[in-house]
Design an enzyme around this catalytic site. Structure first.
Site, PDB file in Angstrom:
ATOM      1  N   GLU A  40       4.316  35.086  -6.487  1.00  0.00           N
ATOM      2  CA  GLU A  40       5.484  35.448  -5.664  1.00  0.00           C
ATOM      3  C   GLU A  40       6.694  35.795  -6.528  1.00  0.00           C
ATOM      4  OE1 GLU A  40       4.749  31.751  -3.383  1.00  0.00           O
ATOM      5  OE2 GLU A  40       5.257  32.981  -1.652  1.00  0.00           O
ATOM      6  N   ALA A  61       4.297  26.942  -7.737  1.00  0.00           N
ATOM      7  CA  ALA A  61       5.324  25.906  -7.619  1.00  0.00           C
ATOM      8  C   ALA A  61       4.745  24.609  -8.167  1.00  0.00           C
ATOM      9  CB  ALA A  61       5.708  25.744  -6.157  1.00  0.00           C
ATOM     10  N   GLY A 100       3.405  30.485  -6.201  1.00  0.00           N
ATOM     11  CA  GLY A 100       4.791  30.855  -6.484  1.00  0.00           C
ATOM     12  C   GLY A 100       4.908  31.747  -7.717  1.00  0.00           C
ATOM     13  N   GLU A 102      -2.443  28.831  -2.180  1.00  0.00           N
ATOM     14  CA  GLU A 102      -1.805  27.739  -1.446  1.00  0.00           C
ATOM     15  C   GLU A 102      -2.702  27.168  -0.352  1.00  0.00           C
ATOM     16  OE1 GLU A 102      -0.284  30.641  -2.190  1.00  0.00           O
ATOM     17  OE2 GLU A 102       1.809  30.309  -2.735  1.00  0.00           O
TER      18      GLU A 102
HETATM   19  C1  HXC Z   1       1.973  21.416 -11.467  1.00  0.00           C
HETATM   20  C2  HXC Z   1       0.293  22.305 -12.734  1.00  0.00           C
HETATM   21  C3  HXC Z   1       0.201  23.431 -11.864  1.00  0.00           C
HETATM   22  C4  HXC Z   1       1.107  23.474 -10.751  1.00  0.00           C
HETATM   23  C5  HXC Z   1      -1.267  23.673 -13.406  1.00  0.00           C
HETATM   24  N1  HXC Z   1      -0.642  22.510 -13.682  1.00  0.00           N
HETATM   25  N2  HXC Z   1      -0.772  24.243 -12.316  1.00  0.00           N
HETATM   26  N3  HXC Z   1       1.168  21.328 -12.534  1.00  0.00           N
HETATM   27  N4  HXC Z   1       1.958  22.455 -10.605  1.00  0.00           N
HETATM   28  N5  HXC Z   1       1.135  24.500  -9.888  1.00  0.00           N
HETATM   29  C6  HXC Z   1      -0.885  21.586 -14.794  1.00  0.00           C
HETATM   30  C7  HXC Z   1      -2.181  20.823 -14.612  1.00  0.00           C
HETATM   31  O1  HXC Z   1      -1.986  19.709 -13.792  1.00  0.00           O
HETATM   32  C8  HXC Z   1      -2.476  20.442 -16.044  1.00  0.00           C
HETATM   33  O2  HXC Z   1      -1.664  19.350 -16.414  1.00  0.00           O
HETATM   34  C9  HXC Z   1      -1.998  21.655 -16.841  1.00  0.00           C
HETATM   35  O3  HXC Z   1      -1.092  22.322 -15.991  1.00  0.00           O
HETATM   36  C10 HXC Z   1      -3.125  22.596 -17.193  1.00  0.00           C
HETATM   37  O4  HXC Z   1      -3.841  22.913 -16.004  1.00  0.00           O
HETATM   38  P1  HXC Z   1      -5.423  22.730 -15.863  1.00  0.00           P
HETATM   39  O5  HXC Z   1      -5.706  22.636 -14.404  1.00  0.00           O
HETATM   40  O6  HXC Z   1      -5.903  21.608 -16.717  1.00  0.00           O
HETATM   41  O7  HXC Z   1      -5.937  24.091 -16.477  1.00  0.00           O
HETATM   42  P2  HXC Z   1      -7.194  24.951 -16.051  1.00  0.00           P
HETATM   43  O8  HXC Z   1      -8.398  24.064 -15.868  1.00  0.00           O
HETATM   44  O9  HXC Z   1      -7.295  26.065 -17.032  1.00  0.00           O
HETATM   45  O10 HXC Z   1      -6.854  25.529 -14.613  1.00  0.00           O
HETATM   46  C11 HXC Z   1      -5.782  26.451 -14.488  1.00  0.00           C
HETATM   47  C12 HXC Z   1      -5.452  26.672 -12.990  1.00  0.00           C
HETATM   48  C13 HXC Z   1      -5.208  25.297 -12.314  1.00  0.00           C
HETATM   49  C14 HXC Z   1      -6.609  27.394 -12.301  1.00  0.00           C
HETATM   50  C15 HXC Z   1      -4.205  27.576 -12.917  1.00  0.00           C
HETATM   51  O11 HXC Z   1      -4.229  24.569 -13.104  1.00  0.00           O
HETATM   52  C16 HXC Z   1      -4.683  25.399 -10.919  1.00  0.00           C
HETATM   53  O12 HXC Z   1      -5.447  25.661  -9.990  1.00  0.00           O
HETATM   54  N6  HXC Z   1      -3.393  25.147 -10.751  1.00  0.00           N
HETATM   55  C17 HXC Z   1      -2.763  25.139  -9.440  1.00  0.00           C
HETATM   56  C18 HXC Z   1      -2.629  26.542  -8.889  1.00  0.00           C
HETATM   57  C19 HXC Z   1      -2.007  26.526  -7.512  1.00  0.00           C
HETATM   58  O13 HXC Z   1      -2.574  25.950  -6.564  1.00  0.00           O
HETATM   59  N7  HXC Z   1      -0.876  27.141  -7.375  1.00  0.00           N
HETATM   60  C20 HXC Z   1      -0.121  27.171  -6.091  1.00  0.00           C
HETATM   61  C21 HXC Z   1       0.833  26.016  -6.035  1.00  0.00           C
HETATM   62  S1  HXC Z   1       1.657  25.949  -4.469  1.00  0.00           S
HETATM   63  P3  HXC Z   1      -2.247  18.107 -17.257  1.00  0.00           P
HETATM   64  O14 HXC Z   1      -1.095  17.155 -17.332  1.00  0.00           O
HETATM   65  O15 HXC Z   1      -3.430  17.593 -16.511  1.00  0.00           O
HETATM   66  O16 HXC Z   1      -2.615  18.718 -18.580  1.00  0.00           O
HETATM   67  C22 HXC Z   1       2.780  27.155  -4.572  1.00  0.00           C
HETATM   68  C23 HXC Z   1       3.631  27.330  -3.350  1.00  0.00           C
HETATM   69  C24 HXC Z   1       4.711  28.327  -3.572  1.00  0.00           C
HETATM   70  O17 HXC Z   1       2.901  27.837  -5.525  1.00  0.00           O
HETATM   71  C25 HXC Z   1       5.703  28.350  -2.445  1.00  0.00           C
HETATM   72  C26 HXC Z   1       6.558  27.163  -2.353  1.00  0.00           C
HETATM   73  C27 HXC Z   1       7.572  27.016  -3.440  1.00  0.00           C
END
Ligand code: HXC
Length: 282
Positions: free
Chosen positions: A136, A90, A133, A156
């Site tokens: 999911e 998400a 998400g 998460e």
């Molecule tokens: C918003 C995101 C994002 C996310 C990545 N980006 N994941 N933006 N929401 N979930 C953005 C980053 O900010 C970044 O933007 C660009 O995408 C590239 O990501 P990087 O982090 O620079 O890439 P990398 O170093 O290769 O790392 C990849 C990654 C990391 C490991 C996937 O991005 C990450 O950990 N993302 C979050 C994963 C996460 O926690 N997901 C769960 C979310 S909560 P910029 O502008 O800096 O280039 C969830 C809840 C679901 O999903 C249920 C409720 C709906």
């Protein structure tokens, strides 16, 4: 992002980003929607944020799925991401400042549940990250085909939250308690091969073959008699939603119902007469 396999015959379907009412403009902002013969293809298209699932993307994806589901020429759908990510979860930026009341008053989490109302099969074609998400959403699909570089995870917990669009439930039903607990509580990612070993994904293929493999699987499904396909999908889903007894009863009922279809007559007649069946989705 451009269509990844432009050699295939494609028809662009126009989807209204605000709902189901009309096919108006080519106004999807977060997804690409195409038809490839009998297969609907939805490509998540926010590559800069690794296809983070924001509100708009949820709305557009659900709208496109509903349109495909009611299109008699479409027999299955593939949801794909970009090469680097199916979806990294998400949209954290969109969620960061939200309060309980925000979620309570505008429960966009439950909108994803509408994927369950789609009767035609949906295949997730996952390459790169399928996290939070994203994992999911893949689990909401009927089965997952992954590229060899895919990574699945429910991170998460690292953000101080927990899965919110069914991960704790579908992951546990899909891979069992121990593995689901491992993924949800440690937040670790698991690679495609391990995901296959635990039954989270159906097939792992080389990255360059992913989309083609998923489309071919969807074409195969779409080539069968659509009422029977829908019944079969619904019967398998019963295994996740009801006690065994009720599921078995429902399967028997659907099995008998299949004999009311023209497809059953055609399929069996074709077998007996050693010819290929011609299904007319009746
Ligand atoms: C918003 C995101 C994002 C996310 C990545 N980006 N994941 N933006 N929401 N979930 C953005 C980053 O900010 C970044 O933007 C660009 O995408 C590239 O990501 P990087 O982090 O620079 O890439 P990398 O170093 O290769 O790392 C990849 C990654 C990391 C490991 C996937 O991005 C990450 O950990 N993302 C979050 C994963 C996460 O926690 N997901 C769960 C979310 S909560 P910029 O502008 O800096 O280039 C969830 C809840 C679901 O999903 C249920 C409720 C709906």
């Amino acid at each position: 992002m451009k269509n990844k396999d432009e050699s295939n015959k494609t028809t662009v379907v126009k989807v209204d980003s605000f709902g189901d009412k009309e096919e108006k403009t080519n106004s999807t902002e977060t997804i690409l929607v195409e038809k490839r013969e009998k297969v609907g293809l939805i490509t998540l298209n926010r590559p800069k944020s690794l296809n983070a699932l924001n509100r708009q993307l949820a709305k557009e994806t659900l709208s496109a799925l509903k349109k495909f589901d009611s299109d008699p020429d479409v027999g299955a759908v593939v949801i794909a991401g970009s090469p680097r990510a199916f979806a990294a979860g998400a949209d954290i930026e969109e969620m960061a400042e939200k309060t309980f009341i925000d979620f309570y008053m505008d429960d966009f989490l439950s909108s994803w549940d509408e994927v369950r109302t789609i009767k035609i099969p949906i295949i997730a074609a996952v390459s790169g990250f399928a996290l939070g998400g994203g994992c999911e959403l893949a689990l909401l699909c009927d089965f997952i085909i992954a590229s060899d570089d895919a990574q699945f995870g429910q991170p998460e917990i690292k953000l101080g939250i927990l899965p919110g669009i069914g991960g704790s439930q579908r992951l546990a039903k899909s891979v069992g308690k121990s593995m689901a607990m491992d993924m949800v509580l440690t937040g670790r990612n698991i690679p495609a091969q391990e995901a296959k070993e635990i039954g989270l994904v159906a097939r792992v293929v080389p990255k360059e073959e992913l989309l083609q493999t998923a489309i071919e699987a969807a074409q195969t499904i779409a080539g069968f008699n659509s009422p029977s396909v829908r019944m079969a999908k619904s019967a398998v889903n019963m295994a996740f939603e009801t006690p065994l007894d009720a599921g078995l009863k429902q399967e028997r009922l659907l099995f008998k119902a299949a004999f009311a279809t023209e497809g059953q007559k055609e399929g069996m007649n074709a077998f007996v007469n050693k010819r290929a069946p011609v299904f007319r989705n009746k």
